[in-house]
Design an enzyme around this catalytic site. Structure first.
Site, short mmCIF file in Angstrom:
data_model
loop_
_atom_site.label_atom_id
_atom_site.label_comp_id
_atom_site.label_asym_id
_atom_site.label_seq_id
_atom_site.Cartn_x
_atom_site.Cartn_y
_atom_site.Cartn_z
CB SER A 60 -0.89 0.03 1.24
OG SER A 60 -1.74 -1.07 1.25
N1 SAH Z 1 0.78 -6.12 3.55
C1 SAH Z 1 1.53 -6.39 2.34
C2 SAH Z 1 0.79 -6.05 1.08
C3 SAH Z 1 -0.35 -6.93 0.88
S1 SAH Z 1 -0.95 -7.09 -0.78
C4 SAH Z 1 2.85 -5.67 2.35
O1 SAH Z 1 3.16 -4.94 3.30
O2 SAH Z 1 3.61 -5.87 1.40
C5 SAH Z 1 -2.20 -8.25 -0.37
C6 SAH Z 1 -1.68 -9.65 -0.13
O3 SAH Z 1 -2.75 -10.44 0.30
C7 SAH Z 1 -1.12 -10.31 -1.39
O4 SAH Z 1 0.19 -10.71 -1.17
C8 SAH Z 1 -2.05 -11.49 -1.60
O5 SAH Z 1 -1.41 -12.62 -2.13
C9 SAH Z 1 -2.56 -11.75 -0.19
N2 SAH Z 1 -3.81 -12.50 -0.10
C10 SAH Z 1 -4.90 -12.44 -0.91
N3 SAH Z 1 -5.85 -13.30 -0.49
C11 SAH Z 1 -5.37 -13.90 0.63
C12 SAH Z 1 -5.90 -14.90 1.52
N4 SAH Z 1 -7.10 -15.45 1.35
N5 SAH Z 1 -5.13 -15.28 2.55
C13 SAH Z 1 -3.89 -14.74 2.75
N6 SAH Z 1 -3.35 -13.82 1.93
C14 SAH Z 1 -4.08 -13.40 0.89
#
Ligand code: SAH
Length: 217
Positions: A60
């Site tokens: 983000s």
């Molecule tokens: N917090 C992260 C950015 C997250 S982007 C950072 O600091 O870099 C959102 C993430 O959620 C992605 O990596 C995606 O693969 C993951 N995601 C999506 N659906 C998910 C689920 N059901 N369980 C766990 N992770 C998930």
């Protein structure tokens, strides 16, 4: 990169992030190193926007990271569950603030990458699990706070269950344009506070019964 990180901290102040501890922590965590090497050169890690991390995912915008972090009021010893480890950056910011962090990522390559960077950057205490965030992490529950960095269309019931009494959760909810939502749990009563409109990647549903995962609590 030090200068860029300092500039990012000033942008956070301009956005009126009030918790100086959060700004300080984000001023320390080396955001650029969480971006996989293959795409780092083409990215602008400290810019005022989300940053690609591969697999169609992004970290983000710094403001959103700071804003969500501030709402959790992280402090030493607080047990925090993160859903969507991604690059590991948000987890590192929480760990820098002294929280005990548990983080779940569904894409194995991203989970592996995050574990490696977190360990190399001195945040080896962060526990990263490869798996489906809809289930939470019952073995380590309850959590003082939960942060979800991908968007489910409804608040996942298992996560509410795993929140400590007196705890709070922050997450984007909805499809397309989502509403950042703060949920407070007190004596098994819930207060849902709608907040900013945001745009996160969707929370991916696993192969099992999708209806069950979306049940209301
Ligand atoms: N917090 C992260 C950015 C997250 S982007 C950072 O600091 O870099 C959102 C993430 O959620 C992605 O990596 C995606 O693969 C993951 N995601 C999506 N659906 C998910 C689920 N059901 N369980 C766990 N992770 C998930």
């Amino acid at each position: 990169m030090d200068a860029q990180r300092k500039a990012m901290a000033d942008v956070l102040r301009r956005y009126k992030i009030q918790d100086e501890r959060v700004i300080e922590a984000m001023g320390k965590v080396r955001r650029h190193l969480y971006i996989p090497e293959e795409i780092r050169g083409r990215s602008d890690p400290y810019g005022d926007h989300p940053c690609p991390i591969g697999f169609g995912q992004t970290i983000s915008q710094p403001f959103i990271v700071a804003y969500m972090t501030q709402h959790l009021e992280p402090k030493p010893g607080l047990r925090i569950l993160e859903i969507g480890t991604g690059s590991g950056y948000q987890a590192a910011v929480l760990a820098e603030l002294g929280a005990e962090v548990f983080s779940i990522e569904i894409v194995p390559e991203l989970a592996d990458h995050a574990r490696t960077v977190l360990a190399a950057e001195g945040y080896g205490g962060v526990k990263v699990k490869t798996g489906d965030g809809y289930k939470g992490w019952p073995e380590h529950a309850p959590f003082d706070a939960i942060i979800v960095t991908c968007a489910p269309d409804k608040i996942p019931a298992a996560l509410v269950d795993q929140l400590k009494d007196g705890g709070r959760m922050i997450l984007p909810v909805g499809t397309g344009v989502q509403r950042l939502t703060i949920l407070e749990k007190n004596e098994d009563a819930f207060r849902e506070i709608p907040d900013l409109y945001v745009r996160f990647v969707p929370m991916v549903k696993g192969p099992e019964d999708k209806a069950e995962k979306n049940q209301d609590f």
